[in-house]
Design an enzyme around this catalytic site. Structure first.
Site: not given
Length: 280
Positions: A147, A129-130
């Protein structure tokens, strides 16, 4: 069969076979590959003739961070997709370490089809998970590119006040945050408010090149962006190194600076209701 008929047949086959479950799928034609979560939205686009070229205008605009940070040591990317930005940075910024963070292993599994390079000392793809990655990683990137999209749009955690605070804290002292938003996202004014609270006046948001997407720039390096003339001079200096329309990015960045500072921005935006839908 000529090229136009072959491409048409490929499109028809793609639309007919779409499952509509949000899984990443690839549309292949003679000249290109594109990544989709649904048939009507293109997540990434690659030219077969030049796989590292940034075809989509919004990706070229996001590379406008070079006007503020022309030689980043480390770049963190939230969202891999078809790897357009990752490939460009890996090829053209040879002194930069590029880390791409992607939550969906099914997207990562497509990396060879999109000519994404294997991991090495300058490039790494991480499946996580970013939003959590930005909070937990020890490294301090000079650039964070956001993005990250799934089938229903941008995940809520990538538009939260906590996420932007983590990005601000994680960035180097001269770092740049760049984020891609779809134009019909009703929460853009709220993202903007959260980012301005952290980055002050060094915030810009404007329509991307040849796109309906919006690009957000937030710079930690100074209280204001450089002048338009300075940015255009930098764009000219970088033109021989980067095959990008950085002059356009410079103009958009300065135009977006004015837009971000306009308090009428929120009132003029088509927001469905007055509560922030991502929970803030």
């Amino acid at each position: 069969m000529n090229n136009s008929h072959a491409s048409f047949d490929a499109y028809m086959k793609f639309f007919a076979g779409s499952r509509g479950d949000g899984a990443p799928t690839v549309l292949e034609t003679q000249h290109s590959l594109s990544l989709h979560f649904d048939p009507l939205a293109t997540q990434s686009f690659m030219s077969r003739r030049d796989p590292d070229r940034l075809v989509l205008g919004y990706t070229r605009t996001m590379m406008g961070f070079l006007l503020l940070q022309p030689a980043p040591v480390r770049i963190s990317m939230i969202g891999l997709g078809g790897g357009s930005l990752a490939k460009y940075c890996y090829r053209h910024l040879v002194d930069s370490k590029v880390v791409a963070v992607e939550i969906d292993p099914a997207v990562i599994a497509l990396r060879d089809r999109f000519h994404i390079p294997p991991d090495d000392e300058r490039f790494e793809v991480i499946c996580t998970d970013g939003a959590e990655y930005v909070k937990e990683v020890d490294a301090r990137p000079d650039v964070i590119l956001v993005d990250g999209f799934v089938a229903h749009g941008m995940p809520a955690q990538l538009g939260s006040a906590d996420f932007y605070a983590a990005c601000h804290a994680r960035l180097s002292d001269n770092g740049v945050l760049v984020a891609n938003f779809v134009e019909n996202d009703p929460d853009i004014p709220y993202y903007l408010q959260d980012v301005r609270q952290l980055f002050g006046k060094s915030v810009s948001i404007a329509l991307a090149e040849e796109s309906c997407n919006y690009t957000l720039f937030a710079w930690k390096g100074a209280t204001r962006f450089p002048s338009r003339e300075t940015l255009l001079e930098r764009a000219n200096a970088l033109a021989s190194i980067h095959p990008l329309n950085l002059r356009s990015a410079a103009r958009r960045l300065k135009q977006g600076e004015r837009l971000a500072s306009d308090f009428a921005f929120r009132q003029n935006w088509a927001v469905g209701d007055t509560s922030k839908s991502n929970g803030h």
